[in-house]
Design a protein around this motif. Structure first.
Motif, mmCIF file in Angstrom:
data_model
loop_
_atom_site.group_PDB
_atom_site.id
_atom_site.type_symbol
_atom_site.label_atom_id
_atom_site.label_comp_id
_atom_site.label_asym_id
_atom_site.label_seq_id
_atom_site.Cartn_x
_atom_site.Cartn_y
_atom_site.Cartn_z
ATOM 1 N N GLY A 1 -4.064 -3.727 -3.357
ATOM 2 C CA GLY A 1 -3.568 -2.745 -2.394
ATOM 3 C C GLY A 1 -2.062 -2.729 -2.332
ATOM 4 N N ARG A 2 -1.451 -3.915 -2.341
ATOM 5 C CA ARG A 2 0.015 -4.004 -2.347
ATOM 6 C C ARG A 2 0.602 -3.314 -3.573
ATOM 7 N N ALA A 3 0.026 -3.597 -4.747
ATOM 8 C CA ALA A 3 0.544 -3.020 -5.986
ATOM 9 C C ALA A 3 0.401 -1.499 -5.987
ATOM 10 N N ALA A 4 -0.709 -0.997 -5.454
ATOM 11 C CA ALA A 4 -0.913 0.454 -5.425
ATOM 12 C C ALA A 4 0.144 1.138 -4.573
ATOM 13 N N PHE A 5 0.421 0.563 -3.402
ATOM 14 C CA PHE A 5 1.439 1.185 -2.551
ATOM 15 C C PHE A 5 2.823 1.112 -3.181
ATOM 16 N N LEU A 6 3.191 -0.050 -3.708
ATOM 17 C CA LEU A 6 4.530 -0.201 -4.268
ATOM 18 C C LEU A 6 4.711 0.614 -5.546
ATOM 19 N N ARG B 1 -7.606 -1.780 0.945
ATOM 20 C CA ARG B 1 -7.001 -0.824 1.877
ATOM 21 C C ARG B 1 -6.053 -1.524 2.852
ATOM 22 N N TYR B 2 -6.442 -2.711 3.289
ATOM 23 C CA TYR B 2 -5.574 -3.479 4.194
ATOM 24 C C TYR B 2 -4.254 -3.825 3.516
ATOM 25 N N ALA C 1 2.505 -0.413 3.581
ATOM 26 C CA ALA C 1 2.937 0.940 3.952
ATOM 27 C C ALA C 1 3.621 0.948 5.316
ATOM 28 N N ALA C 2 3.387 -0.083 6.119
ATOM 29 C CA ALA C 2 4.057 -0.173 7.420
ATOM 30 C C ALA C 2 5.563 -0.364 7.267
ATOM 31 N N TYR C 3 5.997 -0.799 6.091
ATOM 32 C CA TYR C 3 7.420 -1.033 5.844
ATOM 33 C C TYR C 3 7.932 -0.013 4.826
ATOM 34 N N GLN D 1 -9.557 -16.637 -3.911
ATOM 35 C CA GLN D 1 -8.931 -15.925 -5.017
ATOM 36 C C GLN D 1 -9.267 -14.433 -4.976
ATOM 37 N N ALA D 2 -10.540 -14.104 -4.766
ATOM 38 C CA ALA D 2 -10.930 -12.698 -4.712
ATOM 39 C C ALA D 2 -10.302 -12.009 -3.506
ATOM 40 N N TRP D 3 -10.226 -12.709 -2.393
ATOM 41 C CA TRP D 3 -9.591 -12.173 -1.178
ATOM 42 C C TRP D 3 -8.130 -11.845 -1.472
ATOM 43 N N SER D 4 -7.420 -12.795 -2.086
ATOM 44 C CA SER D 4 -6.001 -12.585 -2.393
ATOM 45 C C SER D 4 -5.818 -11.471 -3.414
ATOM 46 N N LEU D 5 -6.708 -11.403 -4.408
ATOM 47 C CA LEU D 5 -6.610 -10.364 -5.427
ATOM 48 C C LEU D 5 -6.806 -8.983 -4.820
ATOM 49 N N ALA D 6 -7.779 -8.834 -3.932
ATOM 50 C CA ALA D 6 -8.017 -7.529 -3.321
ATOM 51 C C ALA D 6 -6.798 -7.063 -2.533
#
Length: 300
Positions: free
Chosen positions: A149-154, A48-49, A55-57, A140-145
């Motif tokens: 979220g980035r991919a979902a928004f874009l 979500r983060y 989404a802020a941009y 790795q898991a932190w970066s993947l999560a």
């Protein structure tokens, strides 16, 4: 200090005092429940983060969608001319070729085909990676999560507009049934995982290289040429086509595009994507372990 016997008022605290999930009566079950509640929501919150951060941009994302749409129209006319000169090339008709054009334009941002999307290189150069490595969560898991979220928004902000424009101007092919849609959505998720696995390895290479620009340029060339972003890999001749379709970059664009068009067997294609996603993420886990030892040896 005198005890008053009154219970403290915790209603104004910004977080719950008790665990969010209450376990059964046994101590062991409660311990497992609390541990599970601390791990699973963490990565869900990171997804979500990642979504909210990008989404802020929104204005920048919409500007990128406009650019993708314009280049999609230009590419579409080139492919129309090519397929009119060579009907049935690579098993596509003109409608398939135009759809392939716009769906690959929609994949540019979610798959981050031009590189980047991860803050790891900057954190390695600044030394902040040492803090990331001592967190109680996997780097790795932190970066993947966050990347999911980035991919979902874009996908929504930069992927849908080119598809909608292509549908209005040219009329695009769509999956014909629930099975084809399910195969495409599964392939899309595996494509994002494969893309992350590759970009994560490129990002970690900064730990061993003084300058990562050469690696980024090489990654850009490989990702755009061998993914099917420029042209469908099915038109590559002979051994070059076989090699290109077997490489991990094909799992990022060509494979999900073929699943969308119904031009590839679903199970075989998903197995191919899952193999490369698991391989690259596994190599990323080994590289994460290697940089941990490197940081410790260097006194980071």
């Amino acid at each position: 200090m005198r005890r008053t016997g009154r219970k403290p008022d915790n209603s104004r605290l910004p977080f719950p005092v008790t665990p969010a999930c209450a376990g059964p009566d046994t101590v062991s079950d409660r311990a497992r429940t609390v541990r599970r509640c601390h791990v699973i929501p963490l990565y869900a919150r990171l997804v979500r983060y990642g979504f909210r951060k990008h989404a802020a941009y929104l204005t920048g994302a919409l500007a990128g969608a406009f650019t993708n749409s314009v280049f999609g129209v230009l590419r579409a006319y080139i492919l129309i001319a090519l397929w009119q000169a060579r009907p049935g090339l690579a098993g596509y008709d003109v409608a398939d070729a135009v759809t392939f054009c716009f769906i690959t334009q929609a994949f540019i941002a979610p798959m981050q085909l031009f590189g980047g999307g991860l803050t790891i290189p900057e954190r390695i150069r600044s030394g902040d990676i040492a803090l990331d490595l001592v967190r109680p969560a996997s780097l790795q898991a932190w970066s993947l999560a966050e990347d999911l979220g980035r991919a979902a928004f874009l996908l929504l902000a930069r992927g849908l507009p080119p598809m909608l424009l292509g549908a209005v101007l040219f009329g695009l092919v769509t999956p014909t049934g629930a099975t084809q849609w399910a195969g495409f959505l599964a392939g899309l998720l595996l494509a994002v995982l494969t893309s992350f696995g590759w970009r994560y390895l490129v990002a970690l290479s900064v730990c061993w290289l003084a300058d990562d620009r050469g690696v980024n340029v090489l990654s850009l060339v490989l990702s755009t040429f061998f993914s099917g972003m420029m042209l469908p890999l099915t038109i590559f001749p002979g051994w070059l086509g076989e090699l290109a379709r077997a490489l991990p970059w094909a799992a990022m664009v060509q494979a999900p595009a073929d699943l969308y068009l119904g031009k590839a067997p679903v199970l075989d294609t998903l197995a191919f994507q899952a193999f490369w996603a698991a391989t690259l993420i596994g190599l990323g886990a080994l590289a994460t372990r290697a940089i941990r030892y490197k940081v410790v040896i260097q006194g980071g």
